[in-house]
Enzyme design. Structure first.
Site, PDB file in Angstrom:
ATOM      1  N   LEU A 209      43.325  35.952  89.137  1.00 11.50           N
ATOM      2  CA  LEU A 209      42.852  34.792  88.371  1.00 11.50           C
ATOM      3  C   LEU A 209      43.819  34.277  87.309  1.00 11.50           C
ATOM      4  CD1 LEU A 209      39.026  35.492  88.105  1.00 11.50           C
ATOM      5  CD2 LEU A 209      40.304  34.200  89.799  1.00 11.50           C
ATOM      6  N   ILE A 212      50.466  32.359  87.497  1.00  4.26           N
ATOM      7  CA  ILE A 212      51.716  33.126  87.622  1.00  4.26           C
ATOM      8  C   ILE A 212      52.770  32.499  86.691  1.00  4.26           C
ATOM      9  CG2 ILE A 212      53.536  33.862  89.227  1.00  4.26           C
ATOM     10  CD1 ILE A 212      50.802  35.172  89.762  1.00  4.26           C
ATOM     11  N   HIS A 228      43.271  30.059  99.014  1.00  3.22           N
ATOM     12  CA  HIS A 228      42.280  29.308  98.237  1.00  3.22           C
ATOM     13  C   HIS A 228      41.068  29.054  99.132  1.00  3.22           C
ATOM     14  CE1 HIS A 228      40.910  26.652  95.060  1.00  3.22           C
ATOM     15  NE2 HIS A 228      40.530  25.814  96.006  1.00  3.22           N
ATOM     16  N   ASP A 269      47.340  25.749  92.561  1.00  2.39           N
ATOM     17  CA  ASP A 269      46.945  25.340  93.925  1.00  2.39           C
ATOM     18  C   ASP A 269      47.741  24.152  94.457  1.00  2.39           C
ATOM     19  OD1 ASP A 269      44.934  27.297  93.841  1.00  2.39           O
ATOM     20  OD2 ASP A 269      43.549  25.918  92.863  1.00  2.39           O
TER      21      ASP A 269
HETATM   22  C1  GRF Z   1      38.740  34.890  97.897  1.00  2.76           C
HETATM   23  O1  GRF Z   1      37.667  34.087  98.215  1.00  2.76           O
HETATM   24  C2  GRF Z   1      40.005  34.080  97.760  1.00  2.76           C
HETATM   25  O2  GRF Z   1      39.974  32.902  98.476  1.00  2.76           O
HETATM   26  C3  GRF Z   1      40.057  33.757  96.298  1.00  2.76           C
HETATM   27  O3  GRF Z   1      39.495  34.864  95.662  1.00  2.76           O
HETATM   28  C4  GRF Z   1      38.590  35.521  96.521  1.00  2.76           C
HETATM   29  C5  GRF Z   1      38.922  36.989  96.517  1.00  2.76           C
HETATM   30  O4  GRF Z   1      37.929  37.725  97.171  1.00  2.76           O
HETATM   31  N1  GRF Z   1      41.400  33.429  95.915  1.00  2.76           N
HETATM   32  P1  GRF Z   1      38.148  39.295  97.422  1.00  2.76           P
HETATM   33  O5  GRF Z   1      38.346  39.945  96.070  1.00  2.76           O
HETATM   34  O6  GRF Z   1      39.350  39.444  98.283  1.00  2.76           O
HETATM   35  O7  GRF Z   1      36.893  39.746  98.087  1.00  2.76           O
END
Ligand code: GRF
Length: 314
Positions: A209, A212, A228, A269
């Site tokens: 989250l 970078i 994404h 993104d």
């Molecule tokens: C995924 O839905 C991905 O698209 C987003 O974060 C989520 C991570 O899910 N970037 P997980 O921790 O891999 O279950």
């Protein structure tokens, strides 16, 4: 039989129904248009009439189904389906090359795992670092995918959240984990030394989250990818993560959502798109039900795309 088709085409029941309707109506339209066109030729010999009719409907069929697929919201499926048939009969190469070019200014993605630019890796072993902050289901799929590979290895897990599920995965899998500190990440050296020490070739963001830092992007330009949970460029940007994305997709009344795998640049993104896959948004979807459908797509495609972009071992 229907279940087998669902599995083969990776679609749900509703989508399968729409696809079958497209086949039926597209087929009838082809026959109808073919007969109308044949009236223009006055061919006496029956055998010649049949041969020309067959040639004509073979040419007309792809156009008819593509046309009908637009009305059933299945254009992406049929585009890829027809491209596959084309490839099998030898005209696919040209079609594929044209449609899968990934240019800098032309953010086109492709529904197939083909023509994906390769990352140059210098040694016989390619090291991946996965950056994740959450449950880590994508990370788990990537680890499983490369578990028996002798040239690609998940060598490091980077996480910013104490207690996150991904850390238990790293522990269980015996993969070194780095719990990072905000100050050091953003104002320090962005953990460059640790990444270099592990000879990391590719950084894979899987639910990470934090943005970078530019320093890290410069050092790993074209070697950081992200997934994404929507079809970029829509529904991306700052604050667009997890259920916020799915809520925005539903609120916008989208009929389709999906996943985008893309390179990471200095903006949220925004980097070049490598791959997209789609799924329907159903009328009674909640953010949670849509998230589940998206997760299935992520788990199928992310590991395979990583393998494609890393290319064969040298
Ligand atoms: C995924 O839905 C991905 O698209 C987003 O974060 C989520 C991570 O899910 N970037 P997980 O921790 O891999 O279950």
């Amino acid at each position: 039989m229907f279940q087998r088709l669902q599995q083969k085409w990776k679609v749900n029941g509703l989508q399968l129904l729409l696809i079958l309707c497209t086949f039926a109506i597209g087929g009838s339209l082809t026959g109808f248009a073919g007969k109308k066109l044949m009236n223009f030729f006055s061919i006496e010999q029956r055998w010649l009439w049949v041969i020309i009719y067959i040639i004509l409907i073979t040419i007309l069929w792809p156009f008819s189904v593509l046309l009908v697929s637009v009305f059933f919201g299945q254009y992406a499926f049929f585009k890829s389906y027809i491209r596959k048939i084309g490839k099998r009969i030898g005209i696919g190469k040209t079609i594929n090359n044209r449609q899968t070019t990934i240019g800098n200014d032309q953010k086109k993605a492709n529904d197939q795992h083909e023509a994906i630019p390769l990352i140059t890796h210098h040694s016989s072993l390619t090291n991946i670092a996965i950056f994740a902050s959450g449950a880590g289901s994508n990370a788990q799929k990537i680890i499983d995918h490369f578990r028996n590979s002798n040239h690609i290895k998940v060598s490091l897990i980077v996480c910013n959240k104490p207690g996150a599920g991904i850390l238990s995965i790293a522990d269980r899998e015996g993969i070194p984990a780095l719990l990072i500190d905000k100050e050091k990440f953003f104002r320090g050296n962005a953990y460059m030394d640790e990444l270099k020490e592990k000879k990391i070739d590719l950084i894979v963001l899987a639910g990470f989250l934090w943005k970078i830092p530019d320093e890290l992007i410069k050092a790993f330009r074209g070697k950081i990818i992200n997934i994404h949970p929507a079809l970029l460029p829509k529904h991306g940007g700052k604050g667009m993560y997890g259920n916020y994305v799915h809520e925005a997709v539903i609120k916008a009344g989208e009929k389709e959502s999906g996943i985008t795998i893309h390179y990471v640049d200095e903006h949220y993104d925004n980097g070049d798109i490598i791959f997209q896959a789609r799924c329907p948004v159903l009328e009674n979807d909640t953010a949670e039900s849509l998230a589940q459908r998206i997760h299935v797509l992520e788990h199928i495609h992310y590991p395979a795309i990583i393998e494609k972009i890393l290319g064969p071992a040298k």
